[in-house]
Design an enzyme around this catalytic site. Sequence first.
Site, PDB file in Angstrom:
ATOM      1  N   ASP A 140      37.945  51.185  11.829  1.00 11.80           N
ATOM      2  CA  ASP A 140      37.971  50.374  10.603  1.00 11.80           C
ATOM      3  C   ASP A 140      39.386  49.871  10.320  1.00 11.80           C
ATOM      4  O   ASP A 140      40.216  49.760  11.230  1.00 11.80           O
ATOM      5  CB  ASP A 140      37.413  51.228   9.443  1.00 11.80           C
ATOM      6  CG  ASP A 140      36.634  50.393   8.435  1.00 11.80           C
ATOM      7  OD1 ASP A 140      37.231  49.461   7.879  1.00 11.80           O
ATOM      8  OD2 ASP A 140      35.447  50.659   8.212  1.00 11.80           O
ATOM      9  N   HIS A 205      38.773  48.525   2.898  1.00 12.00           N
ATOM     10  CA  HIS A 205      37.479  48.641   3.583  1.00 12.00           C
ATOM     11  C   HIS A 205      37.319  49.998   4.266  1.00 12.00           C
ATOM     12  O   HIS A 205      36.296  50.675   4.114  1.00 12.00           O
ATOM     13  CB  HIS A 205      37.371  47.493   4.594  1.00 12.00           C
ATOM     14  CG  HIS A 205      36.044  47.365   5.283  1.00 12.00           C
ATOM     15  ND1 HIS A 205      35.716  48.080   6.408  1.00 12.00           N
ATOM     16  CD2 HIS A 205      34.985  46.577   5.027  1.00 12.00           C
ATOM     17  CE1 HIS A 205      34.494  47.730   6.806  1.00 12.00           C
ATOM     18  NE2 HIS A 205      34.033  46.817   5.981  1.00 12.00           N
ATOM     19  N   SER A 532      28.403  46.719   6.032  1.00  6.21           N
ATOM     20  CA  SER A 532      29.532  47.641   6.224  1.00  6.21           C
ATOM     21  C   SER A 532      29.375  48.904   5.383  1.00  6.21           C
ATOM     22  O   SER A 532      29.835  49.969   5.770  1.00  6.21           O
ATOM     23  CB  SER A 532      30.837  46.981   5.767  1.00  6.21           C
ATOM     24  OG  SER A 532      31.411  46.230   6.794  1.00  6.21           O
TER      25      SER A 532
END
Length: 751
Positions: A140, A205, A532
């Site tokens: 990630d 994220h 996601s």
Amino acid sequence: MLISISSRVLVCVLLFVVGCVDAVEIDEEKKHFIVFLEMKPGLNEFDAVETHLNVLMSVKESYVEAEESMVYSYTKSFNAFAAKLTEEEALALSKREDVHHVIPNRYRKLQTTRSWDFIGLSSHAKRNSKETDIIVGLFDTGITPTADSFKDDGFGPPPTKWKGTCHHFANFTGCNKKLIGARYFKLDGNTDPADILSPIDVDGHGTHTSSTATGNAVAGASLSGLAKGTARGGVPSARVAMYKVCWASTGCADMDILAAFDAAIHDGVDVISISIGGGAFGNYSDDSISIGAFHAMKKGIITVTSAGNDGPTPGSVVNHAPWIVTVGASAIDRKFISLLELGNGKNISGVGINIFNPKKKMYPLVYGGDVARGAGNRESASHCEEDSLDPSKVKGSLVFCELITWGVDSVVSALGANGAIIQSNEYLDNANIFMAPATMVSSSVGAVIHSYIKSTRTPTAVIYKTRQLKAAAPMAASFSSRGPNPGTTRILKPDIAAPGVDILAGYTPLKSLTGQEGDTQFSKFTLMSGTSMACPHVAAAAAYVKSFHPLWSPGAIRSALITTASQISRRLNPDGEFAYGAGNLNPSRAINPGLIYDLNEMSYIQFLCSEGYTGFSISVLTGTKSINCSTLIPGHGHDSLNYPTFQLRLKSPRRAMSTVFRRRVTNVSHPVSVYNATIKAPPGVEITVTPSTLSFSRLQQKRSFKVAVKASPLASGKMVSGSVAWIGARHAVRSPIVVYSPEDEEVFVRE
Ligand SMILES: *[C@@H]1O[C@H](CO)[C@@H](O)[C@H](O)[C@H]1NC(C)=O
Ligand SMILES: *[C@@H]1O[C@H](CO)[C@@H](O)[C@H](O)[C@H]1NC(C)=O
Ligand SMILES: *[C@@H]1O[C@H](CO)[C@@H](O)[C@H](O)[C@H]1NC(C)=O
Ligand SMILES: *[C@@H]1O[C@H](CO)[C@@H](O)[C@H](O)[C@H]1NC(C)=O
Ligand SMILES: *[C@@H]1O[C@H](CO)[C@@H](O)[C@H](O)[C@H]1NC(C)=O
Ligand SMILES: *[C@@H]1O[C@H](CO)[C@@H](O)[C@H](O)[C@H]1NC(C)=O
């Protein structure tokens, strides 16, 4: 991951977070390629690097030049290297006897918490003490080591199998007994002006996905009072390892993703979670995630990925290799609404996260197209594009405009406006966060606002702070990528759905909530939407299942997740299984599925042979010598894939078709058990299961059966679905059966 580095349209950013649009130009001159060689067991790292340099020297002038063009030597799980090459050099290498395959490096985009309670895994759920031995690896944008979600109070030393590393990197305080590994992979090794050369997460994220999967319980989490509660990961006792492969300016490169696989497989992770998408590759031997996941599967590691955010377009699902778990996004039972009151007393509900309380009762309301900076700007002003509005006419007002690029709230607030009402028919099923008072409405509501503005000389309006409401659920998110599977007509993808809309989880202190210029909102937790966010829910559930069944194969774990999924209403979700696979994730049932459909490496190889892959391209996936398909395919190639779902594509919308699926289930629960088949067939489809009863007398016993499907002609592009469920005294083992018709009759399908 597509991130705009220009501050102009700072879109919502990110990988598989909804709403990102901007792309990054990659310098075509400096192309990278990945070159795969045959696996050589026992080859040490030093010799492998020497071999790679020797191969590379065949197209380079000198050893020094070869060394300089080499970017990675993958030596642990793959025998491959990545290098800077011209097209001609790549072609020359691909012709060498000892080179299996050469693929160009590509860049991909990235694609509570109440969500765990919603899918039935409460904070009091049954836990296995082995959970603390489970390691979840995430590929990630990095991680926030100081986040409460990753404190190590009460954790013992890392499991002894762990071979990974973590160091003190720039702006990174280091690991602990919870966050046991953190590394970064960047092919050029250069600093990214918008990022930090370190596993630190400047984006948010990676912190979000990692805390969704493994975060400790943190009480009192919220986004300015919204979605308030205890935020926790699915496996709060598990360990987490971050492999940073996504960079603010460039996104996520195939070469870095492969390097992360090489490391993670060697390090000893149990589950790999990848919330990254990108091009919809049809060919598994050209796709770094598919190649990496195959190697992981061989070592017993399950790879869970997001299906993509390109829904509801049919055939948009990515990461669809049969050895991967592909996850779609569903909504949980809450939504976020901002009340918008017009001066005529009419109330409208808008969508999005607006955390501002109005200071005045009403504000003047203007339409962007009416307050353009000069008549020539009227069109762009109707979209509130930058430099298109007359600041003197918008100051202090609410500006109404139609969405074309994200950041409208930023544009109007920079001009001194009080906020924005944004019209769009997309992005309405998840809540975007705004940096100024703003809300989103559909075009039919927009028409009401337009006619109100025209009806009075002094239109006014006010947007109230967002509130949380109950909603019907689970619903497939409209943005979640849809089947049918573009890689093979025989496997249903996505496999399963999990919460991916308005998920509250950890965030980075290094970025404002919107990432837009001028935004001063920061928070330890934030809401994000996307496949996601769905992916780490399933990765955590896989870890949860593994904590109870440490010896189960990746195929067995996936089977348990799929056959125990909660059904989603097809009536409310017309795209059906193409949106949500077998249904919504149900981790508490997945630990005790009753029967499993197990799969091993050879089943996948036979399947690839039956799909027409050459022995040579299969060997890229397996890392072995070239495979001879003609010796491997038994009578019925595609049936060898013991997949827990069933999919049939008609050859033509005008022709009936029948097929027989052969499957084998393994008993994993009570010693003596009997299962009866319960069939649900949609109109026009006949389904028979033989035998219709399976009896088991001992553990690990296997039983075979056949599912015969006879389908009548079906309108072009249409899909119907039914199911077969093995019902025992304590378990229901359910598999969807999907029949669909080709979109275009001309399309040739290899059968
Ligand atoms: C990273 O660390 C450097 C050196 O301590 C500091 O100057 C910089 O501001 C830090 N960056 C961030 C984003 O915190
Ligand atoms: C609209 O909402 C406001 C604020 O909640 C409320 O005071 C008002 O009565 C509502 N108007 C109508 C017509 O429902
Ligand atoms: C996938 O790509 C490889 C290499 O380009 C090729 O050999 C193979 O035939 C392709 N497979 C399919 C099914 O298209
Ligand atoms: C593959 O196996 C078949 C059947 O055994 C044999 O005839 C053929 O020569 C083999 N092909 C290669 C490339 O080894
Ligand atoms: C099924 O398997 C489980 C666990 O693998 C075992 O405990 C049980 O005895 C088996 N039951 C049957 C009917 O084979
Ligand atoms: C399965 O079917 C048999 C025969 O119809 C019946 O006796 C049995 O109770 C059924 N078992 C279950 C678990 O429904």
